[in-house]
Design a protein around this motif. Structure first.
Motif, mmCIF file in Angstrom:
data_model
loop_
_atom_site.group_PDB
_atom_site.id
_atom_site.type_symbol
_atom_site.label_atom_id
_atom_site.label_comp_id
_atom_site.label_asym_id
_atom_site.label_seq_id
_atom_site.Cartn_x
_atom_site.Cartn_y
_atom_site.Cartn_z
ATOM 1 N N ASP B 29 -4.879 -7.454 20.544
ATOM 2 C CA ASP B 29 -4.560 -8.160 21.810
ATOM 3 C C ASP B 29 -5.258 -9.540 22.243
ATOM 4 O OD1 ASP B 29 -4.198 -4.774 22.286
ATOM 5 O OD2 ASP B 29 -2.329 -6.200 21.837
ATOM 6 N N GLN B 31 -6.007 -13.368 21.721
ATOM 7 C CA GLN B 31 -5.812 -14.559 20.773
ATOM 8 C C GLN B 31 -6.903 -15.210 20.150
ATOM 9 O OE1 GLN B 31 -3.460 -17.119 23.639
ATOM 10 N NE2 GLN B 31 -1.809 -15.856 23.376
ATOM 11 N N LEU B 32 -6.676 -15.919 19.259
ATOM 12 C CA LEU B 32 -7.586 -16.825 18.503
ATOM 13 C C LEU B 32 -8.060 -18.132 19.348
ATOM 14 C CD1 LEU B 32 -6.336 -16.526 14.920
ATOM 15 C CD2 LEU B 32 -8.463 -15.448 15.645
ATOM 16 N N ALA B 35 -5.802 -22.885 18.911
ATOM 17 C CA ALA B 35 -4.452 -22.393 19.085
ATOM 18 C C ALA B 35 -3.501 -22.790 18.043
ATOM 19 C CB ALA B 35 -3.971 -23.736 20.187
ATOM 20 N N GLU B 38 -3.792 -19.463 16.065
ATOM 21 C CA GLU B 38 -3.190 -18.420 17.023
ATOM 22 C C GLU B 38 -1.431 -18.720 16.722
ATOM 23 O OE1 GLU B 38 -3.957 -15.753 18.558
ATOM 24 O OE2 GLU B 38 -2.027 -15.369 19.169
ATOM 25 N N THR B 42 0.832 -15.797 15.272
ATOM 26 C CA THR B 42 2.085 -15.089 16.056
ATOM 27 C C THR B 42 3.154 -15.251 15.369
ATOM 28 O OG1 THR B 42 0.746 -15.849 18.207
ATOM 29 C CG2 THR B 42 3.102 -15.190 18.249
ATOM 30 N N ALA B 59 4.631 -7.833 16.572
ATOM 31 C CA ALA B 59 4.306 -8.432 17.824
ATOM 32 C C ALA B 59 4.792 -7.898 19.092
ATOM 33 C CB ALA B 59 5.188 -9.881 17.736
ATOM 34 N N ARG B 70 -1.942 -6.448 13.586
ATOM 35 C CA ARG B 70 -1.968 -7.590 14.307
ATOM 36 C C ARG B 70 -3.534 -8.167 14.295
ATOM 37 N NH1 ARG B 70 1.057 -5.229 18.543
ATOM 38 N NH2 ARG B 70 -0.711 -4.872 19.640
ATOM 39 N N ARG B 74 -4.783 -11.611 12.469
ATOM 40 C CA ARG B 74 -5.552 -12.645 13.059
ATOM 41 C C ARG B 74 -7.103 -12.899 12.218
ATOM 42 N NH1 ARG B 74 -3.629 -10.706 18.424
ATOM 43 N NH2 ARG B 74 -2.299 -12.069 19.504
#
Lengths: 176, 136
Positions: B29, B31-32, B35, B38, B42, B59, B70, B74
Protein backbone atom coordinates in the motif's frame (compact mmCIF):
# COMPACT_ATOMS: atom_id res chain seq x y z
CA UNK A 1 -42.34 -14.72 -42.74
CA UNK A 2 -42.14 -18.45 -43.31
CA UNK A 3 -40.59 -17.81 -46.71
CA UNK A 4 -37.65 -15.91 -45.18
CA UNK A 5 -35.86 -18.28 -42.76
CA UNK A 6 -33.07 -15.72 -42.37
CA UNK A 7 -35.46 -13.60 -40.28
CA UNK A 8 -35.49 -16.33 -37.63
CA UNK A 9 -31.71 -16.28 -37.30
CA UNK A 10 -31.52 -13.54 -34.62
CA UNK A 11 -34.09 -15.35 -32.44
CA UNK A 12 -32.27 -18.68 -32.83
CA UNK A 13 -28.94 -16.99 -32.01
CA UNK A 14 -30.47 -15.38 -28.92
CA UNK A 15 -31.93 -18.69 -27.69
CA UNK A 16 -28.56 -20.42 -28.18
CA UNK A 17 -26.74 -17.65 -26.27
CA UNK A 18 -29.33 -17.70 -23.46
CA UNK A 19 -29.01 -21.49 -23.20
CA UNK A 20 -25.22 -21.22 -23.05
CA UNK A 21 -25.33 -18.57 -20.32
CA UNK A 22 -27.98 -20.46 -18.32
CA UNK A 23 -25.78 -23.55 -18.44
CA UNK A 24 -22.85 -21.50 -17.18
CA UNK A 25 -24.91 -20.12 -14.30
CA UNK A 26 -26.32 -23.52 -13.33
CA UNK A 27 -22.93 -25.23 -13.34
CA UNK A 28 -21.54 -25.50 -9.79
CA UNK A 29 -18.81 -22.98 -9.11
CA UNK A 30 -15.23 -24.21 -8.82
CA UNK A 31 -13.13 -21.56 -7.08
CA UNK A 32 -9.99 -23.72 -6.82
CA UNK A 33 -7.08 -22.33 -8.80
CA UNK A 34 -4.79 -25.11 -9.95
CA UNK A 35 -1.12 -24.34 -10.33
CA UNK A 36 0.20 -24.38 -13.89
CA UNK A 37 3.64 -25.22 -12.45
CA UNK A 38 2.77 -28.91 -12.11
CA UNK A 39 5.21 -30.65 -14.47
CA UNK A 40 7.76 -27.82 -14.24
CA UNK A 41 10.80 -27.39 -11.99
CA UNK A 42 10.52 -25.70 -8.60
CA UNK A 43 11.54 -22.07 -9.22
CA UNK A 44 14.79 -21.08 -7.46
CA UNK A 45 14.24 -19.68 -3.96
CA UNK A 46 15.89 -19.49 -0.55
CA UNK A 47 13.77 -18.97 2.56
CA UNK A 48 15.12 -18.22 6.07
CA UNK A 49 14.17 -20.51 8.98
CA UNK A 50 10.60 -19.91 10.10
CA UNK A 51 11.19 -20.87 13.71
CA UNK A 52 14.35 -21.12 15.87
CA UNK A 53 16.10 -24.49 16.03
CA UNK A 54 14.97 -25.66 12.60
CA UNK A 55 16.61 -25.16 9.19
CA UNK A 56 15.06 -22.94 6.51
CA UNK A 57 14.19 -24.14 3.02
CA UNK A 58 15.79 -23.57 -0.38
CA UNK A 59 14.95 -24.95 -3.81
CA UNK A 60 18.31 -26.77 -3.77
CA UNK A 61 17.03 -28.91 -0.88
CA UNK A 62 14.27 -30.19 -3.17
CA UNK A 63 16.60 -31.26 -6.00
CA UNK A 64 19.00 -33.37 -3.92
CA UNK A 65 17.80 -36.77 -5.17
CA UNK A 66 14.96 -37.56 -2.76
CA UNK A 67 11.25 -36.85 -3.40
CA UNK A 68 9.52 -34.53 -0.92
CA UNK A 69 6.12 -33.38 0.16
CA UNK A 70 6.08 -29.56 0.24
CA UNK A 71 3.34 -28.33 2.55
CA UNK A 72 2.31 -24.66 2.35
CA UNK A 73 0.69 -23.81 5.66
CA UNK A 74 0.39 -21.25 8.46
CA UNK A 75 -0.21 -21.29 12.21
CA UNK A 76 -3.22 -18.94 11.73
CA UNK A 77 -4.90 -21.37 9.31
CA UNK A 78 -7.57 -23.57 10.90
CA UNK A 79 -7.67 -26.32 8.21
CA UNK A 80 -3.87 -26.61 8.62
CA UNK A 81 -4.39 -27.68 12.24
CA UNK A 82 -6.97 -30.24 11.07
CA UNK A 83 -4.43 -31.54 8.55
CA UNK A 84 -1.65 -32.04 11.14
CA UNK A 85 -2.49 -35.65 12.16
CA UNK A 86 -2.46 -36.73 8.50
CA UNK A 87 0.95 -35.09 7.95
CA UNK A 88 2.16 -36.89 11.07
CA UNK A 89 1.04 -40.24 9.63
CA UNK A 90 2.71 -39.47 6.28
CA UNK A 91 5.98 -38.49 8.01
CA UNK A 92 5.84 -41.68 10.13
CA UNK A 93 5.64 -43.66 6.86
CA UNK A 94 9.08 -42.30 6.01
CA UNK A 95 8.08 -39.51 3.63
CA UNK A 96 10.19 -36.34 4.08
CA UNK A 97 7.92 -33.31 4.56
CA UNK A 98 9.15 -29.74 4.29
CA UNK A 99 7.04 -26.71 5.14
CA UNK A 100 6.59 -23.19 3.78
CA UNK A 101 5.07 -21.02 6.50
CA UNK A 102 3.11 -18.17 4.90
CA UNK A 103 2.96 -14.83 6.75
CA UNK A 104 3.83 -16.36 10.09
CA UNK A 105 5.60 -15.29 13.28
CA UNK A 106 8.30 -17.56 14.81
CA UNK A 107 6.61 -17.67 18.24
CA UNK A 108 3.12 -18.35 16.79
CA UNK A 109 4.60 -21.11 14.64
CA UNK A 110 6.50 -22.65 17.57
CA UNK A 111 3.24 -22.70 19.54
CA UNK A 112 1.41 -24.33 16.59
CA UNK A 113 4.09 -27.05 16.25
CA UNK A 114 4.05 -27.66 20.00
CA UNK A 115 0.27 -28.03 20.00
CA UNK A 116 -0.29 -30.05 16.80
CA UNK A 117 3.05 -31.84 16.37
CA UNK A 118 5.95 -31.22 14.03
CA UNK A 119 6.17 -33.53 10.97
CA UNK A 120 8.53 -31.12 9.14
CA UNK A 121 12.22 -31.64 8.40
CA UNK A 122 12.61 -27.97 7.39
CA UNK A 123 10.36 -24.92 7.47
CA UNK A 124 11.02 -21.82 5.38
CA UNK A 125 9.47 -18.47 6.28
CA UNK A 126 7.57 -16.88 3.38
CA UNK A 127 6.62 -13.53 4.88
CA UNK A 128 5.19 -11.89 1.76
CA UNK A 129 3.83 -15.01 0.02
CA UNK A 130 6.53 -14.62 -2.66
CA UNK A 131 7.49 -18.31 -2.87
CA UNK A 132 3.83 -19.31 -2.55
CA UNK A 133 3.11 -17.24 -5.68
CA UNK A 134 6.20 -18.57 -7.47
CA UNK A 135 4.79 -22.08 -7.00
CA UNK A 136 1.37 -21.06 -8.31
CA UNK A 137 -0.31 -21.63 -4.95
CA UNK A 138 -3.17 -19.36 -3.92
CA UNK A 139 -4.02 -20.39 -0.37
CA UNK A 140 -3.27 -22.47 2.71
CA UNK A 141 -3.05 -25.37 3.11
CA UNK A 142 -1.73 -26.60 -0.21
CA UNK A 143 0.65 -29.51 -0.75
CA UNK A 144 2.98 -30.26 -3.64
CA UNK A 145 4.67 -33.56 -4.47
CA UNK A 146 8.21 -32.75 -5.71
CA UNK A 147 10.38 -35.51 -7.18
CA UNK A 148 14.10 -36.04 -6.52
CA UNK A 149 15.13 -33.77 -9.42
CA UNK A 150 13.06 -30.87 -8.11
CA UNK A 151 10.17 -31.25 -10.57
CA UNK A 152 6.66 -30.51 -9.30
CA UNK A 153 4.57 -33.62 -9.86
CA UNK A 154 1.28 -32.97 -8.10
CA UNK A 155 -0.71 -30.31 -6.27
CA UNK A 156 -3.29 -30.86 -3.55
CA UNK A 157 -5.52 -27.87 -2.78
CA UNK A 158 -6.92 -27.77 0.76
CA UNK A 159 -6.16 -30.07 3.68
CA UNK A 160 -5.05 -33.69 3.23
CA UNK A 161 -7.93 -35.71 4.69
CA UNK A 162 -7.54 -39.09 6.44
CA UNK A 163 -8.74 -40.92 3.32
CA UNK A 164 -6.00 -39.20 1.24
CA UNK A 165 -3.04 -40.36 3.36
CA UNK A 166 -2.28 -43.66 1.60
CA UNK A 167 -2.62 -42.05 -1.83
CA UNK A 168 -0.30 -39.18 -0.87
CA UNK A 169 2.38 -41.57 0.45
CA UNK A 170 2.14 -43.59 -2.79
CA UNK A 171 2.42 -40.43 -4.90
CA UNK A 172 5.64 -39.34 -3.17
CA UNK A 173 7.14 -42.84 -3.37
CA UNK A 174 6.26 -43.00 -7.08
CA UNK A 175 8.02 -39.65 -7.69
CA UNK A 176 11.55 -41.04 -7.65
CA UNK B 1 -27.59 -25.89 34.15
CA UNK B 2 -24.42 -26.98 32.41
CA UNK B 3 -25.98 -26.38 29.01
CA UNK B 4 -27.06 -22.91 30.04
CA UNK B 5 -23.54 -22.15 31.17
CA UNK B 6 -22.05 -23.36 27.90
CA UNK B 7 -24.56 -21.30 25.90
CA UNK B 8 -23.74 -18.25 28.02
CA UNK B 9 -20.02 -18.74 27.41
CA UNK B 10 -20.63 -19.15 23.66
CA UNK B 11 -21.99 -15.60 23.62
CA UNK B 12 -18.45 -14.42 24.40
CA UNK B 13 -16.77 -16.62 21.80
CA UNK B 14 -15.16 -14.82 18.90
CA UNK B 15 -14.81 -16.50 15.53
CA UNK B 16 -11.28 -17.29 14.43
CA UNK B 17 -10.43 -15.30 11.32
CA UNK B 18 -8.42 -17.02 8.61
CA UNK B 19 -6.00 -14.13 8.30
CA UNK B 20 -2.51 -13.71 9.61
CA UNK B 21 -1.81 -10.86 12.01
CA UNK B 22 1.31 -9.92 10.11
CA UNK B 23 1.70 -6.39 8.74
CA UNK B 24 1.15 -5.83 5.03
CA UNK B 25 4.02 -6.54 2.66
CA UNK B 26 6.45 -3.59 2.29
CA UNK B 27 5.04 -2.18 -0.97
CA UNK B 28 1.45 -3.45 -0.74
CA UNK B 29 0.00 0.00 0.00
CA UNK B 30 3.02 2.26 -0.47
CA UNK B 31 3.45 4.11 -3.75
CA UNK B 32 6.75 4.03 -5.61
CA UNK B 33 8.76 7.26 -5.52
CA UNK B 34 8.98 7.39 -9.31
CA UNK B 35 5.56 8.56 -10.59
CA UNK B 36 5.98 6.89 -13.99
CA UNK B 37 6.83 3.54 -12.40
CA UNK B 38 3.90 3.87 -9.99
CA UNK B 39 1.54 4.57 -12.91
CA UNK B 40 2.81 1.46 -14.73
CA UNK B 41 2.44 -0.67 -11.58
CA UNK B 42 -1.11 0.62 -10.93
CA UNK B 43 -2.16 0.01 -14.53
CA UNK B 44 -0.93 -3.59 -14.25
CA UNK B 45 -2.63 -4.15 -10.87
CA UNK B 46 -5.97 -3.07 -12.29
CA UNK B 47 -5.78 -5.90 -14.85
CA UNK B 48 -4.68 -8.71 -12.52
CA UNK B 49 -7.40 -10.77 -10.86
CA UNK B 50 -7.29 -11.38 -7.12
CA UNK B 51 -6.88 -15.08 -6.30
CA UNK B 52 -8.96 -14.78 -3.12
CA UNK B 53 -11.84 -12.43 -4.04
CA UNK B 54 -12.07 -13.71 -7.56
CA UNK B 55 -14.29 -10.96 -8.97
CA UNK B 56 -11.94 -8.14 -8.02
CA UNK B 57 -8.68 -6.84 -9.33
CA UNK B 58 -5.76 -6.82 -6.90
CA UNK B 59 -5.91 -3.02 -6.98
CA UNK B 60 -9.36 -3.20 -5.31
CA UNK B 61 -9.04 -6.30 -3.12
CA UNK B 62 -8.33 -6.17 0.60
CA UNK B 63 -7.17 -9.79 0.75
CA UNK B 64 -3.69 -10.27 2.19
CA UNK B 65 -2.56 -12.21 -0.86
CA UNK B 66 -3.66 -9.31 -3.08
CA UNK B 67 -1.46 -7.01 -0.98
CA UNK B 68 1.44 -9.42 -1.42
CA UNK B 69 0.80 -9.45 -5.18
CA UNK B 70 0.77 -5.62 -5.29
CA UNK B 71 4.05 -5.61 -3.38
CA UNK B 72 5.55 -8.13 -5.79
CA UNK B 73 4.50 -6.03 -8.80
CA UNK B 74 5.89 -2.78 -7.34
CA UNK B 75 9.19 -4.46 -6.40
CA UNK B 76 9.63 -5.85 -9.90
CA UNK B 77 8.65 -2.62 -11.66
CA UNK B 78 11.09 -0.73 -9.40
CA UNK B 79 13.77 -3.25 -10.41
CA UNK B 80 13.15 -2.32 -14.05
CA UNK B 81 11.02 -5.26 -15.18
CA UNK B 82 8.42 -4.61 -17.90
CA UNK B 83 4.74 -4.90 -16.83
CA UNK B 84 3.96 -7.45 -19.56
CA UNK B 85 6.83 -9.66 -18.34
CA UNK B 86 5.31 -9.63 -14.82
CA UNK B 87 1.87 -10.44 -16.28
CA UNK B 88 3.43 -13.35 -18.20
CA UNK B 89 5.09 -14.57 -14.98
CA UNK B 90 1.71 -14.64 -13.20
CA UNK B 91 -0.11 -16.23 -16.18
CA UNK B 92 2.59 -18.93 -16.27
CA UNK B 93 1.66 -19.82 -12.68
CA UNK B 94 -2.10 -19.30 -12.49
CA UNK B 95 -3.20 -19.49 -16.11
CA UNK B 96 -4.76 -16.86 -18.38
CA UNK B 97 -7.58 -16.63 -15.83
CA UNK B 98 -5.46 -14.33 -13.61
CA UNK B 99 -5.28 -11.60 -16.28
CA UNK B 100 -8.19 -9.24 -17.01
CA UNK B 101 -6.53 -8.30 -20.29
CA UNK B 102 -7.07 -11.32 -22.55
CA UNK B 103 -4.35 -12.04 -25.09
CA UNK B 104 -5.20 -12.98 -28.68
CA UNK B 105 -5.09 -16.79 -28.53
CA UNK B 106 -6.98 -19.54 -30.40
CA UNK B 107 -9.46 -19.57 -27.50
CA UNK B 108 -10.07 -15.82 -27.26
CA UNK B 109 -10.14 -14.73 -30.90
CA UNK B 110 -13.98 -14.85 -31.05
CA UNK B 111 -14.00 -12.20 -28.30
CA UNK B 112 -11.95 -9.89 -30.49
CA UNK B 113 -13.64 -10.72 -33.80
CA UNK B 114 -17.27 -10.60 -32.55
CA UNK B 115 -17.66 -6.78 -32.45
CA UNK B 116 -16.27 -6.43 -36.00
CA UNK B 117 -18.50 -9.26 -37.22
CA UNK B 118 -21.60 -7.68 -35.66
CA UNK B 119 -20.68 -4.31 -37.19
CA UNK B 120 -20.32 -5.93 -40.63
CA UNK B 121 -23.70 -7.66 -40.26
CA UNK B 122 -25.29 -4.38 -39.20
CA UNK B 123 -23.85 -2.53 -42.19
CA UNK B 124 -25.07 -5.27 -44.55
CA UNK B 125 -28.60 -5.17 -43.06
CA UNK B 126 -28.72 -1.37 -43.24
CA UNK B 127 -27.53 -1.36 -46.85
CA UNK B 128 -30.15 -3.82 -48.06
CA UNK B 129 -32.84 -1.91 -46.15
CA UNK B 130 -31.81 1.45 -47.61
CA UNK B 131 -31.58 0.06 -51.15
CA UNK B 132 -35.09 -1.33 -50.92
CA UNK B 133 -36.39 2.01 -49.68
CA UNK B 134 -34.78 3.85 -52.63
CA UNK B 135 -36.44 1.50 -55.14
CA UNK B 136 -39.90 2.27 -53.90
Amino acid sequence: MSGRPILWAPLVAFILLAAFLTYGLAKPDDTNITSKMVGAAVPPFRLPPATPGMPGLASADLAAGKPHLVNIFASWCVPCAAEAPQLRAIADAGVPIVGIAVRDRPEALADFLHRYGNPYARIGSDNASQVQMALGSSGVPETFVVDGRGMIRRQTIGPINPQDVADTIAAVQAAR
Amino acid sequence: MRRALILALLAFATPVLADSNMPAAPLADVQLADARQEAAATALMETIRCLVCQGQSIADSNAELAGDMRSLIRQRIAAGERPEAIRAWLVRRYGAWVSYSPALTPVTWPLWIAPLAFLAIGVAVARTGLRRRRRR
